[in-house]
Design a protein around this motif. Structure first.
Motif, PDB file in Angstrom:
ATOM      1  N   THR A  76      -2.243  -2.513  15.088  1.00  0.00           N
ATOM      2  CA  THR A  76      -3.484  -2.811  15.811  1.00  0.00           C
ATOM      3  C   THR A  76      -3.670  -1.855  16.983  1.00  0.00           C
ATOM      4  O   THR A  76      -4.784  -1.356  17.250  1.00  0.00           O
ATOM      5  N   GLY A  77      -2.582  -1.584  17.698  1.00  0.00           N
ATOM      6  CA  GLY A  77      -2.675  -0.629  18.792  1.00  0.00           C
ATOM      7  C   GLY A  77      -3.016   0.760  18.312  1.00  0.00           C
ATOM      8  O   GLY A  77      -3.807   1.480  18.950  1.00  0.00           O
ATOM      9  N   LEU A  78      -2.453   1.159  17.170  1.00  0.00           N
ATOM     10  CA  LEU A  78      -2.754   2.473  16.612  1.00  0.00           C
ATOM     11  C   LEU A  78      -4.226   2.576  16.235  1.00  0.00           C
ATOM     12  O   LEU A  78      -4.881   3.596  16.484  1.00  0.00           O
ATOM     13  N   LEU A  79      -4.771   1.501  15.637  1.00  0.00           N
ATOM     14  CA  LEU A  79      -6.174   1.508  15.243  1.00  0.00           C
ATOM     15  C   LEU A  79      -7.075   1.582  16.485  1.00  0.00           C
ATOM     16  O   LEU A  79      -8.083   2.320  16.498  1.00  0.00           O
ATOM     17  N   LEU A 126      -8.497   7.172  11.399  1.00  0.00           N
ATOM     18  CA  LEU A 126      -9.034   5.814  11.318  1.00  0.00           C
ATOM     19  C   LEU A 126      -8.899   5.242   9.912  1.00  0.00           C
ATOM     20  O   LEU A 126      -8.566   4.059   9.735  1.00  0.00           O
ATOM     21  N   ASP A 127      -9.172   6.067   8.908  1.00  0.00           N
ATOM     22  CA  ASP A 127      -9.089   5.593   7.526  1.00  0.00           C
ATOM     23  C   ASP A 127      -7.668   5.149   7.194  1.00  0.00           C
ATOM     24  O   ASP A 127      -7.446   4.075   6.619  1.00  0.00           O
ATOM     25  N   ARG A 128      -6.677   5.953   7.573  1.00  0.00           N
ATOM     26  CA  ARG A 128      -5.287   5.595   7.276  1.00  0.00           C
ATOM     27  C   ARG A 128      -4.838   4.386   8.112  1.00  0.00           C
ATOM     28  O   ARG A 128      -4.078   3.548   7.632  1.00  0.00           O
ATOM     29  N   MET A 140      -3.525   0.886   6.655  1.00  0.00           N
ATOM     30  CA  MET A 140      -2.246   0.297   7.047  1.00  0.00           C
ATOM     31  C   MET A 140      -2.436  -1.132   7.532  1.00  0.00           C
ATOM     32  O   MET A 140      -1.633  -2.024   7.232  1.00  0.00           O
ATOM     33  N   ARG A 141      -3.497  -1.384   8.314  1.00  0.00           N
ATOM     34  CA  ARG A 141      -3.747  -2.743   8.781  1.00  0.00           C
ATOM     35  C   ARG A 141      -4.026  -3.683   7.604  1.00  0.00           C
ATOM     36  O   ARG A 141      -3.538  -4.817   7.568  1.00  0.00           O
ATOM     37  N   ASP A 194      -2.260  -8.004   4.013  1.00  0.00           N
ATOM     38  CA  ASP A 194      -2.003  -8.445   2.637  1.00  0.00           C
ATOM     39  C   ASP A 194      -0.562  -8.900   2.464  1.00  0.00           C
ATOM     40  O   ASP A 194      -0.279  -9.909   1.795  1.00  0.00           O
ATOM     41  N   VAL A 195       0.379  -8.153   3.047  1.00  0.00           N
ATOM     42  CA  VAL A 195       1.789  -8.538   2.946  1.00  0.00           C
ATOM     43  C   VAL A 195       2.022  -9.888   3.614  1.00  0.00           C
ATOM     44  O   VAL A 195       2.754 -10.746   3.097  1.00  0.00           O
ATOM     45  N   LEU A 196       1.407 -10.114   4.770  1.00  0.00           N
ATOM     46  CA  LEU A 196       1.527 -11.415   5.433  1.00  0.00           C
ATOM     47  C   LEU A 196       0.946 -12.529   4.578  1.00  0.00           C
ATOM     48  O   LEU A 196       1.498 -13.637   4.498  1.00  0.00           O
TER      49      LEU A 196
END
Length: 453
Positions: A244-247, A263-265, A269-270, A275-277
């Protein structure tokens, strides 16, 4: 959809031929052993009785010969019924023993099945006195009665053994079937079920050892799965904050192509972390549906067209269902996303009663997915870049289980086409339950093994 449930007839026949109840196997084995033992004992008893009767008859003939010899020596003439002097029909073996000065008896069988009993003794004047008699009718009747009793007894032993085999085998079969049913419940995710408690009973045998081994294996697997799920959830949860901080930081970058790529990557990733959660929550069996009454056809039409206006939606038969709209929407969106990403247009959605079908016209689902069901981080694509992470269908299947629904997958092929012919599309079918789901927590999915449609 009939092709999905079709099974090869030959395979079903083979399964039917190989499947035989334990009780009947045990009954047949006991009956066979009982029959062999009964036949052996009958032969032994019959021969022993016949030998005993023949020995009694020979003793009787010898006693009568002694009396006839005494009378002959006192009176000088044969005056005993059946006694003869130098009988020409006397057997050679008995004649030789008399010539050697011995009193003896001899038994011979005639071709008609009759038994002759001989007794001979040498006389002082050099002649040989013999006595000839047959096996009495009374003895034959006794042997026939004995044989009949032995046959009846053998049949009773075989039938009794078969009945005991059915009872014992039935008890073992019931215990094994209870164990199999409990093991299937464990495989479906009911972790509180114990095979040992399911079979019950007072007697302890090998089935108890098997049940304890299955329970121990299930506990070990459950602990391992829980540990893996916990690690996955912990990693995803720890990644959420830095991602979230990276975004947020990427959004502060000056406009330009590099910023768009970052931003796309970062967004990808977010999405992956979220999805994993979600997969971890579904695996934990803690999710519960929040039910509402909706018109399925109207709901699917609005959501599908909002997702992609190019989707073709057809409502064959409208129906009202009780389900969780948020989870149903999640399933529908994931199926549409998968069809758009891996298939080819047009993407068609059909609603018929409680059944929702999503079809594309691409190359079809991978064979591994058809055989084993959706698996996380496996997309079936040789090139993983830009093709997702295999979590979409996994989440769809997990949410379907929370809804109490069933999600199946198949490929569309021409009728009678061999497997090497490319598929003409992929179809995902969501079967909503007839009644509102109750206690429909998630658990590891056992995939159906679909046929070809």
């Amino acid at each position: 959809m009939r092709g999905y449930f079709r099974r090869p007839v030959a395979a079903l026949v083979r399964r039917a031929e190989l499947r035989t109840g334990l009780r009947w196997k045990l009954s047949a084995a006991i009956a066979l052993v009982g029959a062999l033992v009964a036949v052996a004992l009958s032969l032994v008893v019959h021969n022993a009785a016949r030998v005993s009767m023949l020995d009694n008859a020979r003793d009787l003939a010898d006693d009568r010969l002694v009396i006839a010899q005494r009378n002959y020596e006192l009176s000088g003439r044969v005056n005993f019924p059946g006694a003869r002097i130098d009988d020409p029909a006397l057997p050679r073996e008995l004649r030789e023993k008399a010539a050697a000065g011995r009193r003896a008896t001899y038994v011979s069988d005639r071709s008609g099945g009759a038994t002759d009993i001989w007794a001979a003794v040498p006389l002082k004047d050099g002649h040989v006195m013999s006595l000839h008699s047959g096996f009495t009718d009374r003895s034959s009747v006794i042997l026939k009665d004995l044989d009949q009793a032995l046959v009846i007894g053998s049949i009773a032993v075989v039938l009794g053994g078969s009945a005991i085999g059915v009872l014992i085998g039935g008890q073992m079969s019931r215990r094994l079937r209870k164990a199999a049913a409990a093991a299937n419940r464990v495989a479906k995710g009911e972790t509180e079920v114990r095979v040992r408690d399911a079979i019950g009973g007072v007697v302890r045998d090998e089935t108890d050892d098997l049940a304890r081994a299955v329970d121990a294996m299930a506990d070990a697997l459950q602990q391992r799965l829980e540990a893996e799920r916990r690690v996955t959830a912990d990693i995803a949860h720890e990644l959420r904050t830095p991602v979230t901080g990276l975004l947020t930081a990427a959004e502060l970058l000056p406009p330009g192509r590099p910023t768009e790529l970052v931003l796309d990557r970062a967004k990808a990733m977010r999405t992956l972390v979220e999805d994993v959660l979600e997969v971890a929550r579904l695996d934990s069996a803690s999710e519960r549906a929040e039910l509402q009454d909706i018109l399925l056809g109207e709901f699917v039409t609005r959501r599908a067209l909002a997702k992609d206006p190019e989707v073709r939606v057809r409502v064959v038969h409208e129906s009202e269902v009780t389900t969780d709209p948020r989870r149903l929407e999640r399933v529908l969106f994931n199926l549409l996303t998968n069809a758009a990403r891996h298939g080819r247009p047009p993407v068609e959605v059909t609603v018929e009663g409680r059944v929702v079908r999503v079809r594309d016209h691409g190359p079809g689902f991978p064979e591994a997915l058809l055989a084993e069901g959706p698996s996380r981080f496996r997309t079936g694509s040789a090139d993983r870049a830009g093709h997702g992470h295999g979590l979409g269908l996994t989440i769809a299947a997990g949410q379907a289980r929370v809804l109490g629904a069933r999600l199946t997958f198949r490929n569309v092929r021409p009728v009678g086409a061999p497997a090497r012919i490319p598929a003409e599309g992929a179809v995902a079918v969501l079967w909503l339950p007839e009644h509102a789901p109750t206690n429909t927590g998630s658990y590891p999915m056992l995939p159906d093994r679909p046929g070809r449609g």
